[in-house]
Design an enzyme around this catalytic site. Structure first.
Site, PDB file in Angstrom:
ATOM      1  N   THR A   9       0.815  -1.226   0.000  1.00 59.69           N
ATOM      2  CA  THR A   9       0.000   0.000   0.000  1.00 59.69           C
ATOM      3  C   THR A   9       0.843   1.267   0.000  1.00 59.69           C
ATOM      4  O   THR A   9       0.303   2.366  -0.052  1.00 59.69           O
ATOM      5  CB  THR A   9      -0.904   0.019   1.256  1.00 59.69           C
ATOM      6  OG1 THR A   9      -0.045  -0.158   2.403  1.00 59.69           O
ATOM      7  CG2 THR A   9      -1.941  -1.080   1.234  1.00 59.69           C
ATOM      8  N   GLY A  10       2.171   1.124   0.075  1.00 56.29           N
ATOM      9  CA  GLY A  10       3.051   2.297   0.175  1.00 56.29           C
ATOM     10  C   GLY A  10       3.393   2.879  -1.194  1.00 56.29           C
ATOM     11  O   GLY A  10       2.967   2.367  -2.240  1.00 56.29           O
ATOM     12  N   VAL A  12       6.411   3.074  -2.710  1.00 60.10           N
ATOM     13  CA  VAL A  12       7.221   2.151  -3.524  1.00 60.10           C
ATOM     14  C   VAL A  12       6.384   0.937  -3.906  1.00 60.10           C
ATOM     15  O   VAL A  12       6.462   0.449  -5.035  1.00 60.10           O
ATOM     16  CB  VAL A  12       8.510   1.719  -2.773  1.00 60.10           C
ATOM     17  CG1 VAL A  12       9.269   0.658  -3.562  1.00 60.10           C
ATOM     18  CG2 VAL A  12       9.416   2.926  -2.532  1.00 60.10           C
ATOM     19  N   ARG A  37      -3.213  -2.237   9.898  1.00 61.53           N
ATOM     20  CA  ARG A  37      -4.138  -1.141   9.536  1.00 61.53           C
ATOM     21  C   ARG A  37      -4.788  -1.355   8.175  1.00 61.53           C
ATOM     22  O   ARG A  37      -5.894  -0.906   7.914  1.00 61.53           O
ATOM     23  CB  ARG A  37      -3.377   0.197   9.431  1.00 61.53           C
ATOM     24  CG  ARG A  37      -2.845   0.767  10.685  1.00 61.53           C
ATOM     25  CD  ARG A  37      -2.117   2.088  10.377  1.00 61.53           C
ATOM     26  NE  ARG A  37      -0.865   1.919   9.634  1.00 61.53           N
ATOM     27  CZ  ARG A  37       0.298   1.617  10.185  1.00 61.53           C
ATOM     28  NH1 ARG A  37       0.372   1.451  11.480  1.00 61.53           N
ATOM     29  NH2 ARG A  37       1.395   1.470   9.459  1.00 61.53           N
ATOM     30  N   CYS A 126      18.567   3.879  -2.672  1.00 59.49           N
ATOM     31  CA  CYS A 126      18.312   4.542  -3.960  1.00 59.49           C
ATOM     32  C   CYS A 126      19.474   5.427  -4.426  1.00 59.49           C
ATOM     33  O   CYS A 126      19.880   5.366  -5.590  1.00 59.49           O
ATOM     34  CB  CYS A 126      17.034   5.363  -3.878  1.00 59.49           C
ATOM     35  SG  CYS A 126      16.863   6.257  -2.332  1.00 59.49           S
ATOM     36  N   GLY A 157      11.434   9.692  -1.629  1.00 56.55           N
ATOM     37  CA  GLY A 157      12.268   8.698  -0.942  1.00 56.55           C
ATOM     38  C   GLY A 157      11.874   8.498   0.508  1.00 56.55           C
ATOM     39  O   GLY A 157      12.237   7.494   1.122  1.00 56.55           O
ATOM     40  N   ARG A 227      17.961  16.968   1.266  1.00 58.20           N
ATOM     41  CA  ARG A 227      16.574  16.720   0.847  1.00 58.20           C
ATOM     42  C   ARG A 227      16.040  17.996   0.215  1.00 58.20           C
ATOM     43  O   ARG A 227      16.177  19.074   0.791  1.00 58.20           O
ATOM     44  CB  ARG A 227      15.740  16.346   2.082  1.00 58.20           C
ATOM     45  CG  ARG A 227      14.369  15.824   1.770  1.00 58.20           C
ATOM     46  CD  ARG A 227      14.368  14.456   1.150  1.00 58.20           C
ATOM     47  NE  ARG A 227      14.890  13.419   2.027  1.00 58.20           N
ATOM     48  CZ  ARG A 227      15.004  12.149   1.673  1.00 58.20           C
ATOM     49  NH1 ARG A 227      14.664  11.738   0.464  1.00 58.20           N
ATOM     50  NH2 ARG A 227      15.486  11.259   2.536  1.00 58.20           N
ATOM     51  N   HIS A 234      16.096  11.539  -7.686  1.00 56.43           N
ATOM     52  CA  HIS A 234      17.248  12.067  -6.945  1.00 56.43           C
ATOM     53  C   HIS A 234      18.292  12.547  -7.948  1.00 56.43           C
ATOM     54  O   HIS A 234      18.506  11.905  -8.993  1.00 56.43           O
ATOM     55  CB  HIS A 234      17.905  10.957  -6.121  1.00 56.43           C
ATOM     56  CG  HIS A 234      17.107  10.451  -4.960  1.00 56.43           C
ATOM     57  ND1 HIS A 234      15.938  11.019  -4.530  1.00 56.43           N
ATOM     58  CD2 HIS A 234      17.350   9.408  -4.120  1.00 56.43           C
ATOM     59  CE1 HIS A 234      15.486  10.347  -3.474  1.00 56.43           C
ATOM     60  NE2 HIS A 234      16.322   9.367  -3.213  1.00 56.43           N
ATOM     61  N   ASN A 307      14.085   7.697  -8.147  1.00 62.32           N
ATOM     62  CA  ASN A 307      14.426   6.888  -6.964  1.00 62.32           C
ATOM     63  C   ASN A 307      13.392   5.812  -6.669  1.00 62.32           C
ATOM     64  O   ASN A 307      13.706   4.811  -6.035  1.00 62.32           O
ATOM     65  CB  ASN A 307      14.612   7.798  -5.746  1.00 62.32           C
ATOM     66  CG  ASN A 307      13.418   8.703  -5.518  1.00 62.32           C
ATOM     67  OD1 ASN A 307      13.105   9.551  -6.350  1.00 62.32           O
ATOM     68  ND2 ASN A 307      12.733   8.520  -4.402  1.00 62.32           N
TER      69      ASN A 307
END
Ligand code: A2P
Length: 326
Positions: A9-10, A12, A37, A126, A157, A227, A234, A307
């Site tokens: 679910t993220g 990446v 969750r 990455c 990232g 960042r 990146h 990335n």
């Protein structure tokens, strides 16, 4: 073939699903797993809707492969349990990368280090992946002595929370902070957490992982991770000193012949790599290739990659692809 995706679910995880489909794994049975969750939520894969399950349930199904992108905690906890079931784990977190028994792999560079008995394989960080993609052919020819690298890292990232932070800041709305400071209209020299020696964990990864992938423990790496409020990829300013001298024409040839690397370098037309070009692409883009005239045998490069793609999903799925083909 069954493939578990832990962290489905993220941010990446979403790119992993897309890249799996693009690379011909759309007919495989995907087992999307995430935290408690998310159990029961739906994700799509290859035009199908799949239910998110717990990691325990994914382990029970003993898939051939499990790709992890859920952070170090879940990787440390669950990767060995998958391995006990015979599953080959490809882990995108930093949990296993420095373990001398675990291969750390960029397929174009050191795919040969994976042994048939390996059941946990680490996907590098990455920023390391894109840097070594550009440097590996040069290291082979001239041997690297020292690298000075400054990164300009995309907020993607850091995951979904950082993407939300930037979006909310731009909309002028309150939000949960992924970073200690506002990132919109700002940047900070801080990636990961600070260590006792003053470097951050992201900076130390650039040293240790580069040495491991390029198989040379004498390479020096001095890194500053920054960042920036950018999505898409990146960027890295890389200054590299070699033991052997080089001809610029040969440097171009070596980079042009490296699979997965695209040279984008035409100052007359303002052509150089940018995150805007690199977004959603699998390649690593290299430009601003110049001799450093301040000392001998030294080169400057500007390296950009998405990335979430080569820095994460694409590299992990290339590892799986290589193993499937074996
Ligand atoms: P969840 O969505 O249930 O929190 P991102 O880096 O974009 O924040 O994504 C992190 C991914 O890792 C998400 O899919 C998240 O699931 C998953 N994740 C986080 N903690 C765990 C955990 N303890 N076990 C399994 N998956 C986890």
């Amino acid at each position: 073939m069954k493939i578990a995706l832990v962290g489905a679910t993220g941010l990446v995880g979403g790119v992993m699903r897309k890249v799996l489909e693009e690379r011909g794994f759309g007919d495989c049975e995907l087992i999307p797993a995430a935290s408690a969750r998310s159990v029961g939520k739906k994700v799509t894969f290859a035009g199908k809707v799949c239910n998110v399950v717990s990691v325990e349930e994914a382990i029970e199904q003993a898939p051939e492969y499990a790709i992890f992108s859920a952070g170090s905690g879940p990787s440390l906890q669950y990767a060995p349990l998958f391995a006990q079931k015979g599953t080959v784990v490809i882990d995108n977190s930093s949990a296993w990368r420095s373990d001398p028994d675990i291969p750390l792999v960029v397929p174009e560079i050191n795919g040969d280090v994976i042994r048939p008995a390996d059941h946990i394989i680490a996907n590098p960080n990455c920023s390391t992946i894109q840097m070594v993609m550009a440097l590996a052919p040069l290291h082979k020819r001239y041997r690297i002595k020292r690298i000075v690298v400054s990164t300009y890292q995309s907020i993607t990232g850091t995951g979904m929370k950082a993407v939300n932070q930037l979006a909310k800041e731009r909309a002028g709305e309150p939000c949960d902070m992924a970073y200690p400071y506002q990132i919109d209209m700002n940047l900070f020299p801080h990636g990961g957490t600070f260590e006792e020696n003053g470097y951050t964990t992201e900076e130390t990864k650039l040293l240790n992982e580069t040495r491991k992938i390029l198989r040379d423990n004498e390479i020096g790496v001095s890194a500053t991770v920054v960042r920036v409020p950018v999505t898409g990829g990146h960027s890295e300013s890389v200054n590299v000193e070699f033991y052997e001298d080089f001809e610029m024409s040969e440097v171009y040839d070596l980079l042009n012949n490296m699979p997965g690397v695209v040279v984008q370098d035409n100052p007359a037309e303002n052509l150089y790599p940018m995150p805007l070009f690199a977004k959603d692409k699998d390649e690593v883009f290299v430009g601003r290739i110049r001799r450093d005239f301040s000392q001998p045998k030294t080169l400057n490069l500007w390296v950009v990659a998405d990335n979430l793609r080569k820095g994460a999903a694409t590299n992990a799925i290339q590892i799986m692809q290589m193993l499937v083909n074996r």
